[in-house]
Design an enzyme around this catalytic site. Sequence first.
Site, PDB file in Angstrom:
ATOM      1  CD  GLU A 110     -52.989 -32.066  21.662  1.00 18.58           C
ATOM      2  OE1 GLU A 110     -53.964 -31.911  20.925  1.00 18.58           O
ATOM      3  OE2 GLU A 110     -53.246 -32.135  23.000  1.00 18.58           O
TER       4      GLU A 110
ATOM      5  CG  HIS B 254     -56.968 -32.897  22.856  1.00 20.91           C
ATOM      6  ND1 HIS B 254     -56.103 -31.784  22.625  1.00 20.91           N
ATOM      7  CD2 HIS B 254     -58.071 -32.651  23.509  1.00 20.91           C
ATOM      8  CE1 HIS B 254     -56.828 -30.801  23.063  1.00 20.91           C
ATOM      9  NE2 HIS B 254     -57.962 -31.272  23.658  1.00 20.91           N
TER      10      HIS B 254
HETATM   11  P1  NAI Z   1     -63.103 -23.244  33.255  1.00 24.32           P
HETATM   12  O1  NAI Z   1     -62.674 -21.630  32.585  1.00 24.32           O
HETATM   13  O2  NAI Z   1     -64.536 -23.674  33.789  1.00 24.32           O
HETATM   14  O3  NAI Z   1     -61.996 -23.263  34.601  1.00 24.32           O
HETATM   15  C1  NAI Z   1     -60.758 -23.033  34.456  1.00 24.32           C
HETATM   16  C2  NAI Z   1     -60.424 -22.520  35.776  1.00 24.32           C
HETATM   17  O4  NAI Z   1     -58.848 -22.363  35.786  1.00 24.32           O
HETATM   18  C3  NAI Z   1     -60.994 -21.392  36.317  1.00 24.32           C
HETATM   19  O5  NAI Z   1     -61.616 -21.359  37.455  1.00 24.32           O
HETATM   20  C4  NAI Z   1     -60.075 -20.286  36.287  1.00 24.32           C
HETATM   21  O6  NAI Z   1     -60.065 -19.178  37.263  1.00 24.32           O
HETATM   22  C5  NAI Z   1     -58.753 -21.252  36.650  1.00 24.32           C
HETATM   23  N1  NAI Z   1     -57.357 -20.745  36.509  1.00 24.32           N
HETATM   24  C6  NAI Z   1     -57.115 -19.942  35.488  1.00 24.32           C
HETATM   25  N2  NAI Z   1     -55.882 -19.454  35.421  1.00 24.32           N
HETATM   26  C7  NAI Z   1     -55.148 -20.130  36.532  1.00 24.32           C
HETATM   27  C8  NAI Z   1     -53.983 -20.429  37.149  1.00 24.32           C
HETATM   28  N3  NAI Z   1     -53.032 -19.760  36.634  1.00 24.32           N
HETATM   29  N4  NAI Z   1     -53.854 -21.288  38.378  1.00 24.32           N
HETATM   30  C9  NAI Z   1     -54.899 -21.822  38.845  1.00 24.32           C
HETATM   31  N5  NAI Z   1     -56.087 -21.596  38.303  1.00 24.32           N
HETATM   32  C10 NAI Z   1     -56.383 -20.954  37.235  1.00 24.32           C
HETATM   33  O7  NAI Z   1     -62.413 -24.014  32.127  1.00 24.32           O
HETATM   34  P2  NAI Z   1     -62.873 -25.574  31.894  1.00 24.32           P
HETATM   35  O8  NAI Z   1     -64.160 -25.927  31.002  1.00 24.32           O
HETATM   36  O9  NAI Z   1     -63.196 -26.207  33.251  1.00 24.32           O
HETATM   37  O10 NAI Z   1     -61.739 -26.211  31.158  1.00 24.32           O
HETATM   38  C11 NAI Z   1     -60.455 -26.396  31.779  1.00 24.32           C
HETATM   39  C12 NAI Z   1     -59.330 -27.057  30.809  1.00 24.32           C
HETATM   40  O11 NAI Z   1     -59.825 -28.267  30.239  1.00 24.32           O
HETATM   41  C13 NAI Z   1     -59.305 -26.008  29.523  1.00 24.32           C
HETATM   42  O12 NAI Z   1     -57.856 -25.836  29.276  1.00 24.32           O
HETATM   43  C14 NAI Z   1     -59.785 -26.636  28.581  1.00 24.32           C
HETATM   44  O13 NAI Z   1     -59.256 -26.204  27.402  1.00 24.32           O
HETATM   45  C15 NAI Z   1     -59.725 -28.006  28.770  1.00 24.32           C
HETATM   46  N6  NAI Z   1     -60.358 -28.969  28.255  1.00 24.32           N
HETATM   47  C16 NAI Z   1     -59.811 -30.428  27.748  1.00 24.32           C
HETATM   48  C17 NAI Z   1     -60.555 -31.119  27.018  1.00 24.32           C
HETATM   49  C18 NAI Z   1     -59.971 -32.459  26.526  1.00 24.32           C
HETATM   50  O14 NAI Z   1     -60.512 -33.087  25.759  1.00 24.32           O
HETATM   51  N7  NAI Z   1     -59.001 -33.230  27.304  1.00 24.32           N
HETATM   52  C19 NAI Z   1     -62.258 -31.116  26.713  1.00 24.32           C
HETATM   53  C20 NAI Z   1     -62.675 -29.815  27.523  1.00 24.32           C
HETATM   54  C21 NAI Z   1     -61.787 -28.811  28.009  1.00 24.32           C
END
Ligand code: NAI
Length: 403
Positions: free
Chosen positions: A259, A282
């Site tokens: 990015e 993003h």
């Molecule tokens: P979270 O930690 O609450 O949830 C992530 C989930 O993914 C967990 O339940 C975990 O067990 C699961 N997980 C981990 N490895 C896995 C795999 N190999 N296969 C299947 N499931 C798996 O995280 P949250 O807060 O929900 O964030 C999710 C993503 O969104 C992160 O990558 C974060 O960086 C991204 N994000 C992006 C934003 C944007 O501006 N686009 C803003 C906020 C977050």
Amino acid sequence: MTSALLLENIHDTAVERFKEAQVTVERRTGALAGDELHRAPEGHQILGIRSATHLGAAEIEAARHLIAIGCFCIGTSQVDLDAAARAGMPVFNAPFSNTRSVAELVIAEAILLLRRVPEKNTLAHAGKWAKGATGSFEARGKTIAIIGYGNIGSQVGVLAEAMGMRVVYYDVQARLSLGSARAARSLADAVSHADIVTLHVPATAQTRKMIDAEVLGQFRRGAILINASRGTVVDIDALRAACDANHIAGLAIDVFPEEPKTNADRFTSPLQGVPNAILTPHIGGSTEEAQENIGTEVATKLIAFLRTGDTIGAVNFPEVSPGPLTSPARLLNVHGNAPGALAALNTLLARDGVNIVAQHLQTSGQMGYVVTDLDKAPSPELIAALDAEPAFIRCRTLLNPQA
Ligand code: NAI
């Protein structure tokens, strides 16, 4: 008087919370680095940053007088968390503040892609009239596969179900299914049943290119892919090939393997030019509401730590919630997690004739954190002895003006 230095245009809500708590605030609009970053925190007890200020071990060592660090964002990878813990500084962030913002964008994109709006919009701008129902669908009754059913994924599921969609999710951890969501047995089970696949996993070695040519081949023909998680999760070249082969009918991508660092840098991606595609810079979590929430959430955690020693929500520290200060004084002690540290503390208190009213200890990894309520304020001699004790990393005393 306690004071906070807030960098990188942190939201006004944080400043309001600090002012209510009688913490003076100095604000700077940009990030700091190098000598400026080494000098700026002087005279402040709290440092607030967002993602562009990098606090490595050297910066933390130079700012040992800081009591705590606030990351007014979601991620904390810009801070050397172990170095901060070793210096006795808890680091706080706002892990849920933009969850809803991401979930809303995903739902909006799902609807627009099902109706092929990106493609028709581009044509309309070019003076072409593409009226027609072929290949356009309602969201109602469609199946959405949520890969990663954590904070954001589960919110997406709640919103999708409210619109009449069927929700299936795949997660490596056992998760509580909200509403009628169904846990899939495998990634292939989830994606092969879905009209829309949306990714909400963290960037890890396991999730790197987890959506590759093989997994894309398991998608239903005509499925839609949404990625607002991390750019490393999708093999972008394989995705482009799947779009060119009309296997994937639409995509919304908010995050990319590479990015631009700033808005002035050029953005290039193999996905540019795909007809029914939404590419966004993003911005999944970038809303006014999220910034407001982040300001409030992180400032509230920092103020609780200042006033009571509460470390709930700290990302690098043992979590203790000792409640309000009702005894005459409270001692906050950070020590290496080794036998004898607590005994050393209690011996010094007893030697000074101070009685313990309550004591809350928590350890995690190399760190121990103990909050001790005292029946009187510690004497200057006791404070000097605590500061000189080699087992301790730092001690801070809170005095109760009402006692
Ligand atoms: P979270 O930690 O609450 O949830 C992530 C989930 O993914 C967990 O339940 C975990 O067990 C699961 N997980 C981990 N490895 C896995 C795999 N190999 N296969 C299947 N499931 C798996 O995280 P949250 O807060 O929900 O964030 C999710 C993503 O969104 C992160 O990558 C974060 O960086 C991204 N994000 C992006 C934003 C944007 O501006 N686009 C803003 C906020 C977050």
